[in-house]
Design a protein around this motif. Structure first.
Motif, PDB file in Angstrom:
ATOM      1  N   LEU A   1      34.163   6.363 128.079  1.00 56.67           N
ATOM      2  CA  LEU A   1      33.897   6.920 126.760  1.00 56.67           C
ATOM      3  C   LEU A   1      34.854   6.330 125.726  1.00 56.67           C
ATOM      4  N   SER A   2      34.427   6.341 124.470  1.00 57.38           N
ATOM      5  CA  SER A   2      35.313   5.881 123.398  1.00 57.38           C
ATOM      6  C   SER A   2      36.437   6.892 123.199  1.00 57.38           C
ATOM      7  N   LYS A   3      37.591   6.388 122.808  1.00 56.19           N
ATOM      8  CA  LYS A   3      38.803   7.206 122.774  1.00 56.19           C
ATOM      9  C   LYS A   3      39.372   7.293 121.365  1.00 56.19           C
ATOM     10  N   ASP A   4      39.770   8.501 120.976  1.00 55.72           N
ATOM     11  CA  ASP A   4      40.477   8.745 119.722  1.00 55.72           C
ATOM     12  C   ASP A   4      41.737   9.540 120.031  1.00 55.72           C
ATOM     13  N   ARG A   5      42.545   9.748 119.009  1.00 58.28           N
ATOM     14  CA  ARG A   5      43.739  10.582 119.163  1.00 58.28           C
ATOM     15  C   ARG A   5      43.782  11.569 118.005  1.00 58.28           C
ATOM     16  N   LEU A   6      44.169  12.799 118.322  1.00 59.65           N
ATOM     17  CA  LEU A   6      44.234  13.819 117.279  1.00 59.65           C
ATOM     18  C   LEU A   6      45.316  14.845 117.586  1.00 59.65           C
ATOM     19  N   TRP A   7      45.728  15.525 116.532  1.00 63.70           N
ATOM     20  CA  TRP A   7      46.638  16.655 116.667  1.00 63.70           C
ATOM     21  C   TRP A   7      45.821  17.941 116.734  1.00 63.70           C
ATOM     22  N   VAL A   8      46.236  18.840 117.596  1.00 61.71           N
ATOM     23  CA  VAL A   8      45.616  20.164 117.673  1.00 61.71           C
ATOM     24  C   VAL A   8      46.603  21.172 117.107  1.00 61.71           C
ATOM     25  N   ARG A   9      46.157  21.936 116.121  1.00 61.83           N
ATOM     26  CA  ARG A   9      47.032  22.926 115.503  1.00 61.83           C
ATOM     27  C   ARG A   9      46.814  24.289 116.155  1.00 61.83           C
ATOM     28  N   PRO A  10      47.889  24.981 116.537  1.00 55.42           N
ATOM     29  CA  PRO A  10      47.718  26.321 117.123  1.00 55.42           C
ATOM     30  C   PRO A  10      47.184  27.290 116.084  1.00 55.42           C
ATOM     31  N   LYS A  11      46.068  27.910 116.385  1.00 53.37           N
ATOM     32  CA  LYS A  11      45.460  28.834 115.443  1.00 53.37           C
ATOM     33  C   LYS A  11      44.738  29.911 116.230  1.00 53.37           C
ATOM     34  N   PRO A  12      44.958  31.166 115.943  1.00 55.47           N
ATOM     35  CA  PRO A  12      45.867  31.674 114.921  1.00 55.47           C
ATOM     36  C   PRO A  12      47.320  31.668 115.400  1.00 55.47           C
ATOM     37  N   PHE A  13      48.227  32.139 114.543  1.00 55.89           N
ATOM     38  CA  PHE A  13      49.645  32.181 114.900  1.00 55.89           C
ATOM     39  C   PHE A  13      49.872  33.096 116.096  1.00 55.89           C
ATOM     40  N   LYS A  14      49.007  34.092 116.240  1.00 52.78           N
ATOM     41  CA  LYS A  14      49.113  35.014 117.373  1.00 52.78           C
ATOM     42  C   LYS A  14      49.019  34.256 118.693  1.00 52.78           C
ATOM     43  N   HIS A  15      48.153  33.267 118.740  1.00 58.76           N
ATOM     44  CA  HIS A  15      48.004  32.489 119.977  1.00 58.76           C
ATOM     45  C   HIS A  15      49.259  31.671 120.255  1.00 58.76           C
ATOM     46  N   PHE A  16      49.811  31.062 119.217  1.00 57.47           N
ATOM     47  CA  PHE A  16      51.056  30.309 119.370  1.00 57.47           C
ATOM     48  C   PHE A  16      52.162  31.207 119.921  1.00 57.47           C
ATOM     49  N   SER A  17      52.290  32.399 119.353  1.00 52.41           N
ATOM     50  CA  SER A  17      53.320  33.335 119.794  1.00 52.41           C
ATOM     51  C   SER A  17      53.082  33.767 121.232  1.00 52.41           C
ATOM     52  N   LEU A  18      51.810  33.959 121.582  1.00 50.13           N
ATOM     53  CA  LEU A  18      51.464  34.397 122.933  1.00 50.13           C
ATOM     54  C   LEU A  18      51.836  33.341 123.967  1.00 50.13           C
ATOM     55  N   VAL A  19      51.452  32.091 123.705  1.00 52.28           N
ATOM     56  CA  VAL A  19      51.741  31.014 124.650  1.00 52.28           C
ATOM     57  C   VAL A  19      53.242  30.797 124.779  1.00 52.28           C
TER      58      VAL A  19
ATOM     59  N   GLY B   1      55.681  32.919 124.042  1.00 52.88           N
ATOM     60  CA  GLY B   1      56.307  34.083 124.660  1.00 52.88           C
ATOM     61  C   GLY B   1      56.066  34.137 126.158  1.00 52.88           C
ATOM     62  N   MET B   2      54.834  33.849 126.560  1.00 54.78           N
ATOM     63  CA  MET B   2      54.501  33.849 127.986  1.00 54.78           C
ATOM     64  C   MET B   2      55.296  32.775 128.720  1.00 54.78           C
ATOM     65  N   TYR B   3      55.367  31.595 128.124  1.00 56.28           N
ATOM     66  CA  TYR B   3      56.082  30.479 128.744  1.00 56.28           C
ATOM     67  C   TYR B   3      57.563  30.811 128.924  1.00 56.28           C
ATOM     68  N   LEU B   4      58.201  31.299 127.868  1.00 49.88           N
ATOM     69  CA  LEU B   4      59.629  31.613 127.941  1.00 49.88           C
ATOM     70  C   LEU B   4      59.894  32.773 128.892  1.00 49.88           C
ATOM     71  N   PHE B   5      59.008  33.761 128.883  1.00 41.89           N
ATOM     72  CA  PHE B   5      59.159  34.927 129.762  1.00 41.89           C
ATOM     73  C   PHE B   5      59.185  34.499 131.226  1.00 41.89           C
ATOM     74  N   PHE B   6      58.171  33.735 131.630  1.00 46.36           N
ATOM     75  CA  PHE B   6      58.087  33.315 133.026  1.00 46.36           C
ATOM     76  C   PHE B   6      59.175  32.303 133.380  1.00 46.36           C
ATOM     77  N   LEU B   7      59.524  31.430 132.437  1.00 40.85           N
ATOM     78  CA  LEU B   7      60.557  30.429 132.703  1.00 40.85           C
ATOM     79  C   LEU B   7      61.912  31.082 132.926  1.00 40.85           C
TER      80      LEU B   7
END
Length: 218
Positions: free
Chosen positions: A140-158, A160-166
């Motif tokens: 397949l043809s390839k591109d590159r892009l940035w993914v923005r975390p949306k909403p902020f609640k999801h960013f906080s969840l990921v 928080g979960m990562y730091l909690f378990f780590l």
């Protein structure tokens, strides 16, 4: 740019991004660094593969009824249950004590970490194998892009979960080295397993925003 994110059916490694009626496949497990630091998805551009055949997209998509984004909540719930079980089993911990030196315990910790990584890589490989039964990304043809975390609640969840378990993983590994116990080791491996899968929820199913590298408009 607005983007609709779909899951790939029974495959946690990939996401389907629909941008301006064009479909792309995003690989969430292409790098060990992304597994260790899931927030790298938001900091650096990610390769995506354009799928021209809509029939392939429909084969890959998770059924719409299963698109609810509750993975992060389930992860935190699992961690909470694990902590609760650990507290309930505390009176029995003496039965699971191991008589060994800190040096031997350190070796056991290293083996446990390697084992968890091997399991993670194996699941990653199975996910890739399943996807390639439908489509091969290198064709397949390839591109590159940035993914923005949306909403902020999801960013906080990921995050928080990562730091909690780590944090719990590190604390329990240290505790095992000083006070070797089978239960401590099992719960530590569980927390590490969840840390390694945090990248699977970095890009949530639903709506988000993206930006192609080089301000490419699609």
């Amino acid at each position: 740019m607005n983007c609709k994110v779909y899951g790939v059916y029974k495959n946690i490694r990939y996401r389907i991004l629909v941008i301006d009626n064009q479909s792309y496949i995003l690989d969430l497990g292409r790098s060990i660094w992304l597994m260790l630091f899931p927030f790298f998805f938001w900091m650096f551009p990610n390769p995506v593969f354009k799928v021209e055949d809509q029939e392939i997209v429909e084969k890959l998509k998770t059924p719409e009824v299963k698109q609810a984004n509750n993975t992060g909540g389930l992860g935190l719930l699992s961690g909470g249950i694990a902590v609760l079980i650990a507290n309930l089993l505390r009176p029995l911990t003496d039965y699971f004590d191991i008589q060994s030196s800190p040096f031997v315990n350190s070796i056991i910790v290293i083996i446990a970490v390697i084992l968890m990584f091997l399991i993670r890589f194996y699941i990653n490989h199975l996910n890739k194998k399943n996807l390639y039964q439908v489509v091969r990304l290198e064709r397949l043809s390839k591109d590159r892009l940035w993914v923005r975390p949306k909403p902020f609640k999801h960013f906080s969840l990921v995050l928080g979960m990562y730091l909690f378990f780590l944090i719990f993983t590190v604390m329990l590994f240290v505790a095992f080295i000083e006070f070797p116990n089978v239960l401590i080791l099992c719960f530590t491996m569980l927390f590490l397993f969840l840390v390694l899968f945090a990248s699977s929820i970095a890009v949530a199913v639903g709506h988000t925003t993206v930006k192609f590298k080089g301000d490419k408009n699609k």
